[in-house]
Design a protein around this motif. Sequence first.
Motif, short mmCIF file in Angstrom:
data_model
loop_
_atom_site.label_atom_id
_atom_site.label_comp_id
_atom_site.label_asym_id
_atom_site.label_seq_id
_atom_site.Cartn_x
_atom_site.Cartn_y
_atom_site.Cartn_z
N LEU A 441 13.76 7.60 -55.10
CA LEU A 441 13.81 8.32 -53.83
C LEU A 441 15.12 8.03 -53.10
O LEU A 441 15.72 8.93 -52.49
CB LEU A 441 12.61 7.94 -52.96
CG LEU A 441 11.25 8.46 -53.44
CD1 LEU A 441 10.13 7.82 -52.63
CD2 LEU A 441 11.18 9.98 -53.36
N GLU A 442 15.57 6.79 -53.15
CA GLU A 442 16.84 6.45 -52.50
C GLU A 442 18.00 7.19 -53.17
O GLU A 442 18.91 7.68 -52.49
CB GLU A 442 17.08 4.93 -52.56
CG GLU A 442 16.17 4.14 -51.65
CD GLU A 442 16.41 2.65 -51.75
OE1 GLU A 442 16.14 1.93 -50.78
OE2 GLU A 442 16.90 2.19 -52.82
N GLN A 443 17.97 7.29 -54.49
CA GLN A 443 19.04 8.00 -55.18
C GLN A 443 19.02 9.49 -54.84
O GLN A 443 20.07 10.09 -54.60
CB GLN A 443 18.93 7.81 -56.69
CG GLN A 443 20.01 8.56 -57.46
CD GLN A 443 20.24 8.03 -58.85
OE1 GLN A 443 19.77 6.94 -59.18
NE2 GLN A 443 20.96 8.76 -59.67
N VAL A 444 17.85 10.09 -54.82
CA VAL A 444 17.73 11.49 -54.45
C VAL A 444 18.22 11.69 -53.01
O VAL A 444 18.91 12.68 -52.70
CB VAL A 444 16.29 11.99 -54.60
CG1 VAL A 444 16.12 13.39 -54.02
CG2 VAL A 444 15.88 11.98 -56.08
N ALA A 445 17.90 10.76 -52.13
CA ALA A 445 18.34 10.87 -50.73
C ALA A 445 19.85 10.84 -50.62
O ALA A 445 20.45 11.63 -49.87
CB ALA A 445 17.73 9.73 -49.91
N ARG A 446 20.50 9.93 -51.36
CA ARG A 446 21.98 9.88 -51.31
C ARG A 446 22.57 11.20 -51.80
O ARG A 446 23.53 11.72 -51.23
CB ARG A 446 22.48 8.71 -52.16
CG ARG A 446 22.26 7.35 -51.54
CD ARG A 446 22.99 6.27 -52.30
NE ARG A 446 22.39 6.04 -53.62
CZ ARG A 446 21.46 5.15 -53.89
NH1 ARG A 446 20.98 4.39 -52.91
NH2 ARG A 446 20.97 5.00 -55.11
N TRP A 447 22.02 11.75 -52.87
CA TRP A 447 22.50 13.01 -53.44
C TRP A 447 22.32 14.16 -52.44
O TRP A 447 23.24 14.95 -52.21
CB TRP A 447 21.75 13.29 -54.73
CG TRP A 447 22.30 14.39 -55.58
CD1 TRP A 447 23.11 14.25 -56.67
CD2 TRP A 447 22.05 15.80 -55.45
NE1 TRP A 447 23.40 15.48 -57.22
CE2 TRP A 447 22.75 16.46 -56.48
CE3 TRP A 447 21.31 16.55 -54.57
CZ2 TRP A 447 22.73 17.83 -56.65
CZ3 TRP A 447 21.28 17.94 -54.71
CH2 TRP A 447 21.99 18.56 -55.75
N LEU A 448 21.14 14.27 -51.86
CA LEU A 448 20.86 15.36 -50.93
C LEU A 448 21.73 15.25 -49.67
O LEU A 448 22.21 16.26 -49.15
CB LEU A 448 19.38 15.36 -50.55
CG LEU A 448 18.40 15.75 -51.64
CD1 LEU A 448 16.96 15.58 -51.16
CD2 LEU A 448 18.63 17.20 -52.08
N ARG A 449 21.94 14.04 -49.17
CA ARG A 449 22.77 13.87 -47.97
C ARG A 449 24.21 14.28 -48.25
O ARG A 449 24.84 14.94 -47.43
CB ARG A 449 22.68 12.42 -47.49
CG ARG A 449 21.40 12.11 -46.76
CD ARG A 449 20.98 10.66 -46.91
NE ARG A 449 21.86 9.70 -46.32
CZ ARG A 449 21.56 8.96 -45.22
NH1 ARG A 449 20.42 9.13 -44.61
NH2 ARG A 449 22.41 8.07 -44.76
N LEU A 450 24.71 13.90 -49.43
CA LEU A 450 26.08 14.29 -49.76
C LEU A 450 26.20 15.79 -49.99
O LEU A 450 27.16 16.43 -49.54
CB LEU A 450 26.54 13.53 -51.00
CG LEU A 450 27.96 13.86 -51.49
CD1 LEU A 450 28.99 13.54 -50.41
CD2 LEU A 450 28.27 13.11 -52.78
N SER A 451 25.22 16.38 -50.67
CA SER A 451 25.31 17.80 -51.00
C SER A 451 25.34 18.68 -49.76
O SER A 451 25.89 19.78 -49.79
CB SER A 451 24.13 18.22 -51.88
OG SER A 451 22.91 18.20 -51.15
N ALA A 452 24.77 18.20 -48.64
CA ALA A 452 24.73 18.99 -47.41
C ALA A 452 25.74 18.52 -46.37
O ALA A 452 25.72 19.01 -45.24
CB ALA A 452 23.32 18.92 -46.82
N LEU A 453 26.64 17.60 -46.74
CA LEU A 453 27.55 17.01 -45.76
C LEU A 453 28.58 18.02 -45.27
O LEU A 453 29.30 18.64 -46.07
CB LEU A 453 28.27 15.81 -46.39
CG LEU A 453 29.19 15.02 -45.45
CD1 LEU A 453 28.39 14.34 -44.35
CD2 LEU A 453 29.99 13.98 -46.25
#
Length: 654
Positions: A441-453
């Motif tokens: 979940l932490e890895q998915v969160a980092r990915w999603l946060r970056l993808s929408a930055l």
Amino acid sequence: MTTRLHALLVGIDAYPAPVPALSGCVNDVMAFAGVLRERVGAEALELVVLTDAAATREAVTAALTDHLGRAGADDVALFYWSGHGSQQDTPPELWTLEPDHRDETLVCVDSRSPGSWDLADKELATLLAGVSASGCHTVVVLDCCHSGDGTRDADDTVRLAPPDPRRRPASSFVGTAPGTASRAVSRWTPTGRHVLLAACRSSETAKEVTVGGRRRGALSAALEAALTDAGGHPSYRDVLRMVTADVAARVAEQHPQVETTDATELDRPFLGGALPTTPRPLTLSHLPDGWCIDSGAVHGVPAPVGDETTELAVYPLTGETSGSPLATAAVTQVLPDRSLVRLTPELDESFVYRAVVTSIPLRPLLVGVVGEDASAAALREAASEADEGLVGLVEEGGAHDADLVVEATADGFVITRPGVTRPLVPVVGGPAREERTIRALEQVARWLRLSALTNPGTHLPADAVHVEVEAGAAPVGAGGTLTLTYAGSDAPRFTVHLANTTATPLWAALLDLTETYGILTDAFPAGSIALGPGESTAVDLVGQVDDTLWAAGTVSVRDQLMVVTSTLEFDPRSLEQDELDVGAPPAPRRPDGPTRGAVAADGAGAGGGGTAARTSLDRVLGGVTTRRLGPTPNRAAVADWRTDSVFVVTSRPR
């Protein structure tokens, strides 16, 4: 069809007696003509300028009809007046149109000569109604007094001429010949698609001031500054806000006004969008509800997250945004069109300032937990060790408000999106399944946060670093999708081209966000590359569908190629993470970097970075991976930055 701007600018200083002479009106229209030539360009500008002796009543009315009358339905017609305003008695035949029996007027250079008259509000409205009949967007700017009770100021010249004592016959009014007076339109505001920008309220005077050693109208000087400094397509509301703050800083008792019969016009771009897009600076000013920036929820400013919020460095409006700021600001409330901020230290409320985003709050990924009670309880206990800035579990029963849902089953944990039954990642089972689920979940969160930055306050234009992705056919730009297909067992190759289109040095990084939540940053050895004005670079990549995924049935993957552009050097390598593997805890980063997804064609890799934040962008990127960053470094340089993405879909048929 190209929008053309038909502009008529009139400026009069050399009034003959008894009308007082002025000294800043010709400066006003010549400066504004320069703004139009620079911003609009000769190919889209039809410009007529009348000054002093040339600005007769006949010449002005003829230009309104003949020049502005050529504006078509897709064009913009602008009438700009800098000179005296006055009043005169309304002829009895027109009293039904003027309750106070007084007309507001514009004083042409020969208006008080025998046989000539001021240009009355009714006449101007009638003339402009004829202009806007074509469907063009009509704009009127009046830098003059249009009140009857103004008095001279001891320090400032006011643009108010004495009333004309002569009785004026109704037959002398344009558009009000005998039998047609009932069709005359009252007051300044024209009919049709229009907006009026007036220098002051009807009870105030429009003043002249000294700006840069030259006499100017307070409104005209403020409008020039607003259009010079504003980027993008500022709306009429934006322009009014900027000129109001500027005028209030220079003179007292003068409040510019924007008037229209259709309130939706106020949200249109100034001059109907005839000014080409340029970068729009984020500005900070003091309004009745306090200090605020001119961007809000509709511009992408995120609401505060706990004790985290958008932070900004504040600089002079026209100065450099490097070095020590005048102040710092923190967003306290995000409104639709603006955001309230807390300023440290306080600044002069009469000025408008430029603000640069230095930190953005990134909310945690909200996760709901459902299913078998004992397993769900164990997962919640394991979540207490998670980075609370990345992952937050919602209360029981609140899964419908979550970003992701974890279903606890007898075989392990299934991660899905709300309302979607297909697992987002493979089932996490076996020993230590709770800890591995939290890590996933932490890895998915980092990915999603970056993808929408994104940066809601960037001053960089969308094409600052032009990006194109091509594989031998038509290239695809930012926001587009390139589709590739394997040729047998050969993975398809493609090239990413980056080019600095600005006149200043920029740094760029190319990040690959793979479909299985990997983040690759090895396109350039140092993470980012310097591009001087006009310089370009190219990166050769390979689209891959991993053998393991393909054998398991995956025949197509989608990569998000994100280009991060900055005014200062930065290092994105701390973002790098391997593909998501839920079978075991994430492995340490390898020196040669991950190998799945779109990878460098020559196999080169940079490995991980991770130095201390040197710039505000480094800190923002660090916030993507964790909130545990500590206080903002006092010496971190302030960078302006933006993100743009291209998508690559790679297919590997069975």
